[in-house]
Design a protein around this motif. Structure first.
Motif, PDB file in Angstrom:
ATOM      1  N   PRO A   1       8.608  48.651  69.414  1.00 55.05           N
ATOM      2  CA  PRO A   1       7.473  47.895  69.958  1.00 55.05           C
ATOM      3  C   PRO A   1       7.809  46.455  70.347  1.00 55.05           C
ATOM      4  CG  PRO A   1       6.822  49.084  67.969  1.00 55.05           C
ATOM      5  CD  PRO A   1       8.317  49.159  68.049  1.00 55.05           C
ATOM      6  N   ILE A   2       9.027  45.995  70.060  1.00 52.38           N
ATOM      7  CA  ILE A   2       9.394  44.609  70.392  1.00 52.38           C
ATOM      8  C   ILE A   2       9.378  44.420  71.902  1.00 52.38           C
ATOM      9  CG2 ILE A   2      11.300  42.934  70.355  1.00 52.38           C
ATOM     10  CD1 ILE A   2      12.139  44.328  67.665  1.00 52.38           C
ATOM     11  N   ASN A   3       8.590  43.445  72.369  1.00 53.41           N
ATOM     12  CA  ASN A   3       8.502  43.189  73.807  1.00 53.41           C
ATOM     13  C   ASN A   3       8.816  41.739  74.171  1.00 53.41           C
ATOM     14  OD1 ASN A   3       6.176  41.891  72.949  1.00 53.41           O
ATOM     15  ND2 ASN A   3       4.772  43.431  73.795  1.00 53.41           N
ATOM     16  N   ARG A   4       9.273  40.972  73.169  1.00 50.42           N
ATOM     17  CA  ARG A   4       9.625  39.567  73.416  1.00 50.42           C
ATOM     18  C   ARG A   4      10.791  39.187  72.502  1.00 50.42           C
ATOM     19  NH1 ARG A   4       7.915  34.386  71.421  1.00 50.42           N
ATOM     20  NH2 ARG A   4       7.859  32.805  73.083  1.00 50.42           N
ATOM     21  N   LEU A   5      11.808  38.565  73.086  1.00 47.11           N
ATOM     22  CA  LEU A   5      12.950  38.098  72.309  1.00 47.11           C
ATOM     23  C   LEU A   5      12.984  36.579  72.324  1.00 47.11           C
ATOM     24  CD1 LEU A   5      15.829  40.485  73.474  1.00 47.11           C
ATOM     25  CD2 LEU A   5      14.442  40.656  71.396  1.00 47.11           C
ATOM     26  N   SER A   6      13.203  36.006  71.150  1.00 46.97           N
ATOM     27  CA  SER A   6      13.399  34.563  71.013  1.00 46.97           C
ATOM     28  C   SER A   6      14.856  34.351  70.620  1.00 46.97           C
ATOM     29  CB  SER A   6      12.465  33.994  69.941  1.00 46.97           C
ATOM     30  OG  SER A   6      12.709  32.615  69.739  1.00 46.97           O
ATOM     31  N   ILE A   7      15.655  33.877  71.572  1.00 41.70           N
ATOM     32  CA  ILE A   7      17.102  33.814  71.389  1.00 41.70           C
ATOM     33  C   ILE A   7      17.514  32.393  70.991  1.00 41.70           C
ATOM     34  CG2 ILE A   7      19.349  34.255  72.436  1.00 41.70           C
ATOM     35  CD1 ILE A   7      17.990  36.178  74.369  1.00 41.70           C
ATOM     36  N   GLY A   8      18.208  32.286  69.872  1.00 42.13           N
ATOM     37  CA  GLY A   8      18.624  30.985  69.349  1.00 42.13           C
ATOM     38  C   GLY A   8      19.868  30.466  70.040  1.00 42.13           C
TER      39      GLY A   8
END
Length: 374
Positions: free
Chosen positions: A109-116
Motif C-alpha cells: 500500500p505504500i504510495n509515497r517515499l521520503s528519501i533521506g
C-alpha cells in the motif's frame, strides 16, 4: 480523519547530527515488529476511524526486510479500517532502494517515499556520516520513478561547514532537475547528545554559522518558489497536489497515533509518548502493558502549541478562532502582542488570518515566542 505513525528504531550507522531514537543493533528487529503489532492490538479500540494516512519513520524503516513489512501490512489490513486511506509514506535511505526492494514496495500500500538524500555531494555526506554516496542518491530517485513512485519527497540539509552557497544552489537545482515534487529542507542543528556536538566542543568541527544558514535559507526560498514550489510549512516545499498529507495533519491539529519506542500520539486533549528504550518497550508490551506516559494539555499549553504550529504554515492563525477557543485574558494578551508585531512588520494580517511574511520566516520561532502566554 486520523493518521498512524510507526517508529522503526533501527539504522545502519549513526549520522553525526541525529538525536532521534534508534539503534544500530539489529538483533531485536523481529521482536520489535511483533511488539509494535501488539501495541496496536492493545490500543486499537481507542483509535478513531477512519484512517487517512500512515507514516513509517525512524530510524530507517527501509532497513526492514520484505517479510517484516508484509507482516505489518497484513495485520493492519485485517484489524484497522483502512477504507479511507489516502497516503502511506515510507522513509527510506538511498542505499536501501535496490531494484528488488522497489519492486516489492510497489506491491504494498505504500504510495509515497521520503528519501533521506541530505545532499548530492559526497563531501557533505561524509561530514554527516551518511551511509550512501551522492551517485546512490540520484540513482535511487530515478529507479523509484521508473517503478512508478511519482509521489516522492527528499530531505536536504543546508548550513553545514562543507556546504558553500554555490554547492547549496547546485543541490536544489539537482532536486528540481530530477522532478522531485516535494522537498523538505532543514538547517543543520546541533543537538546535545550527538557526535556533531561532541566534535564541536572538542574543536574537531566548526560550529554553526548562523549567517550562512540565513543566506542558504533565503536561497532555498527564492530558488524553489520561482520554480512553482509552495512553501506551505517553513521547512516544506511542495508542488500543487503534492503536500504531505500526514505531516499536514500534525500542523492542522488532527489526531494521530504513534506506535513503537519514542513515538508520540495526540487526540486533541492529551499527548502521549512511548518510552525511548527498545528493550524496556518490548518487555512492557510482552506483559500486556502500554509503555507510555500521558500529559493532559492545559488551556495555555494548547494555545501556545496552536501558535507554534500554525505560524509555521502558509495557513497561519485565524484570529476569530483564538478568540473563540481561549479565555479572555489569553486573547487580550494575544491582541496586545499581535499589534506590536504587526507594527514591526514581523506579522501580516490578511482576511482575519495572521501569517509571518516570507522575508521573516527564518525567524519564525522567535516571533512566535513573543505571542506565548506564560
Amino acid at each position: 480523519m486520523a493518521g498512524l505513525y510507526f517508529h522503526i528504531p533501527f539504522c545502519k550507522q549513526r549520522c553525526t547530527y541525529c538525536d532521534f531514537h534508534f539503534t544500530t543493533n539489529l538483533s531485536k528487529v523481529n521482536e520489535m515488529i511483533d511488539a509494535i503489532i501488539q501495541e496496536v492490538e492493545l490500543r486499537k479500540k481507542t483509535i478513531q476511524s477512519p484512517i487517512e494516512t500512515i507514516y513509517f519513520g525512524g530510524g530507517t524503516p527501509s532497513i526492514l526486510d520484505n517479510a517484516l513489512l508484509s507482516k505489518l501490512f497484513t495485520y493492519l489490513e485485517k484489524k484497522i479500517d483502512l477504507s479511507s486511506l489516502q497516503e502511506v509514506t515510507l522513509e527510506a535511505n538511498p542505499d536501501d532502494l535496490t531494484r528488488e526492494k522497489l519492486r516489492y514496495l510497489r506491491s504494498t500500500p505504500i504510495n509515497r517515499l521520503s528519501i533521506g538524500v541530505q545532499s548530492f555531494f559526497d563531501n557533505d555526506l561524509t561530514f554527516m556520516h551518511r551511509a550512501h554516496k551522492a551517485d546512490e542518491a540520484e540513482n535511487s530517485i530515478k529507479m523509484a520513478q521508473d517503478f512508478g513512485f511519482d509521489n516522492l519527497t527528499i530531505d536536504l540539509i543546508y548550513g553545514t561547514p562543507t556546504t558553500t552557497d554555490q554547492q547549496w544552489t547546485k543541490n536544489l537545482n539537482k532536486a528540481v532537475d530530477l522532478q522531485i515534487p516535494h522537498i523538505s529542507s532543514y538547517a543543520l542543528t546541533v543537538e546535545e547528545k550527538t557526535i556533531l556536538n561532541h566534535a564541536i566542543k572538542s574543536g574537531k568541527a566548526s560550529d554553526i554559522d548562523e549567517e550562512q544558514q540565513y543566506r542558504q535559507f533565503c536561497i532555498l526560498q527564492e530558488f524553489l518558489t520561482q520554480r512553482n514550489y509552495i512553501q506551505y510549512e517553513i521547512s516544506n516545499f511542495g508542488k500543487e497536489g503534492f503536500f504531505a498529507k500526514h505531516n499536514t495533519s500534525y500542523w492542522q491539529y488532527k489526531p494521530y497515533y504513534g506506535f513503537g519506542p519514542s513515538a508520540h500520539s495526540y487526540n486533541g486533549r492529551c499527548r502521549q509518548w512511548n518510552i525511548a528504550n527498545n528493550q524496556l518497550y518490548i518487555k512492557t508490551i510482552a506483559q500486556g502493558k502500554l509503555p507510555c506516559e500521558t500529559e493532559n494539555l492545559s488551556e495555555i499549553d494548547r494555545y501556545n502549541e496552536k501558535l507554534m504550529i500554525g505560524l509555521r504554515t502558509m495557513w497561519g492563525i485565524e484570529i476569530r478562532e483564538i478568540k473563540n477557543l481561549f479565555a479572555r485574558d489569553i486573547f487580550h494578551s494575544f491582541q496586545k502582542e499581535t499589534s506590536l508585531l504587526l507594527a514591526e512588520g514581523l506579522l501580516k494580517e490578511e482576511e482575519g488570518f495572521l501569517r509571518i511574511p516570507d522575508e521573516n520566516k527564518f525567524y519564525t520561532d522567535g516571533i512566535t515566542s513573543r505571542l506565548f502566554y506564560v
